[in-house]
Design an enzyme around this catalytic site. Structure first.
Site, short mmCIF file in Angstrom:
data_model
loop_
_atom_site.label_atom_id
_atom_site.label_comp_id
_atom_site.label_asym_id
_atom_site.label_seq_id
_atom_site.Cartn_x
_atom_site.Cartn_y
_atom_site.Cartn_z
N LYS A 1 0.85 -1.20 0.00
CA LYS A 1 0.00 0.00 0.00
C LYS A 1 0.88 1.25 0.00
CE LYS A 1 -3.91 -2.09 2.32
NZ LYS A 1 -4.45 -2.51 3.60
N GLN B 1 -4.94 -2.48 9.52
CA GLN B 1 -4.71 -3.79 8.91
C GLN B 1 -5.30 -4.89 9.79
OE1 GLN B 1 -3.41 -4.36 5.84
NE2 GLN B 1 -3.93 -6.50 6.20
N ASP C 1 -11.33 2.20 3.93
CA ASP C 1 -11.58 0.77 3.72
C ASP C 1 -13.08 0.50 3.59
OD1 ASP C 1 -9.49 -0.97 3.35
OD2 ASP C 1 -9.02 -1.18 5.48
#
Ligand code: NDP
Length: 293
Positions: free
Chosen positions: A52, A96, A119
């Site tokens: 990322k 994460q 997200d």
């Protein structure tokens, strides 16, 4: 059969984002900034977060990673989320997953300000998507919609069957395909582990989206001639034909299903490359305040 080249489409989108960032910089605007929280030393999570941050560099975004040891307390993590929530320099934040067992994943996700939840996992974003308000859509379903749009796949009025009902893929995918928008406007059936006569249902699909986490589960006899097949699954299996001794396969038997499909995503190089690109698209939206104004 036409291959849906996710790698190529993802590269094109990255170029588009990089041009947009250049334009923002030329106008002395604020460069988008994506932050990630990473807990522990899990190699897959580390690789994902590193990818990322590399993708951010590639398109000209700022990025930062907040690393915590595996025994970090829930309170410390919630404080870190608050800190990032209040930092005006940071546009998007991802945590994460999975987090260690002693930390409540949902509690941490719900601490993220919906405006920074790129997200798309916060219940506010999920709810807004459900009722058709502007929202961040989670990366994999967003990427699949983008793949279909850019491959000019007609979805209106089509029979769409989705295998899998997970919160991150199957469920949001079903809402997006059923929405009154393009791509969308499909007649959607969602299948799961309790579904009966699965092959009969999948054989009627004009568009078949497979996210069940079972290697090469979908075989040619389960697919209608001319169907569009989107394979979300990704599995690393031993192989004597590669140098590494491993290869990646999907939830679909590509060799035989590709003979019947009109369009199909390969594994690797189909849905996978779109995931990080979707996150970049969401971060750009966050920095331009496109969703929440
Ligand atoms: P989950 O394990 O969370 O969900 C799997 C779903 O498939 C469940 O709804 C389950 O049903 C259903 N299912 C499992 N077995 C069967 C079966 N035999 N028949 C019918 N339905 C079944 O998986 P995810 O959605 O997270 O991921 C699916 C796959 O996609 C995985 O291989 C994963 O690695 C991959 N993936 C790839 C991404 C990418 O970027 N390419 C991103 C995200 C995931 P039930 O609800 O009844 O248990």
């Amino acid at each position: 059969m036409k291959l849906i080249d996710g790698k190529q489409i993802a590269a094109t989108i990255k170029d588009e984002i990089a041009s947009e960032v250049k334009r923002i910089k030329d106008n002395d605007g604020k460069v988008p900034h994506l932050a990630a929280i990473l807990v522990g030393e899990d190699p897959a999570s580390q690789t994902y977060v590193n990818n990322k941050s590399r993708a951010c560099d590639r398109v000209g975004f700022d990025s930062s990673t907040y690393r915590f040891p595996v025994d970090v307390s829930e309170k410390e993590l919630l404080d870190a989320v608050n800190f990032i929530n209040n930092d005006p320099e940071i546009d998007g934040l991802i945590v994460q997953l999975p987090l260690p067992d002693h930390i409540d994943n949902q509690k941490v996700i719900q601490q993220i300000r919906p405006e920074k939840d790129v997200d798309g996992f916060h219940p506010v974003n999920v709810g807004r998507m459900t009722i058709g308000l502007p929202s961040y859509v989670s990366a994999t379903p967003f990427g699949i919609m983008e793949l279909m749009m850019r491959s000019r796949i007609e979805t209106k009025g089509k029979n769409c069957v989705i295998l899998g009902r997970s919160n991150i893929v199957g469920k949001p995918m079903s809402l997006l395909m059923a929405r009154n928008e393009e791509p969308g406007n499909a007649t959607v059936t969602v299948c799961h582990s309790k579904t009966q006569n699965l092959a009969e249902i999948t054989s009627r699909a004009d568009i078949l989206i497979v996210a069940i986490g079972q290697p090469e589960f979908v075989t040619a006899d389960m697919v209608k001639e001319g169907a569009v097949v989107i394979d979300v699954g990704i599995h690393r299996v031993p192989s004597s034909k590669t140098k590494s001794g491993f290869k990646l396969i999907g939830d679909v038997r590509f060799d035989e299903v590709s003979e019947k499909a009109s369009f199909i995503t390969p594994v690797p190089g189909g849905v996978g490359p779109m995931t990080i690109v979707s996150l970049l698209m969401n971060t750009l939206k966050a920095s331009k305040k496109e969703i929440y104004g």
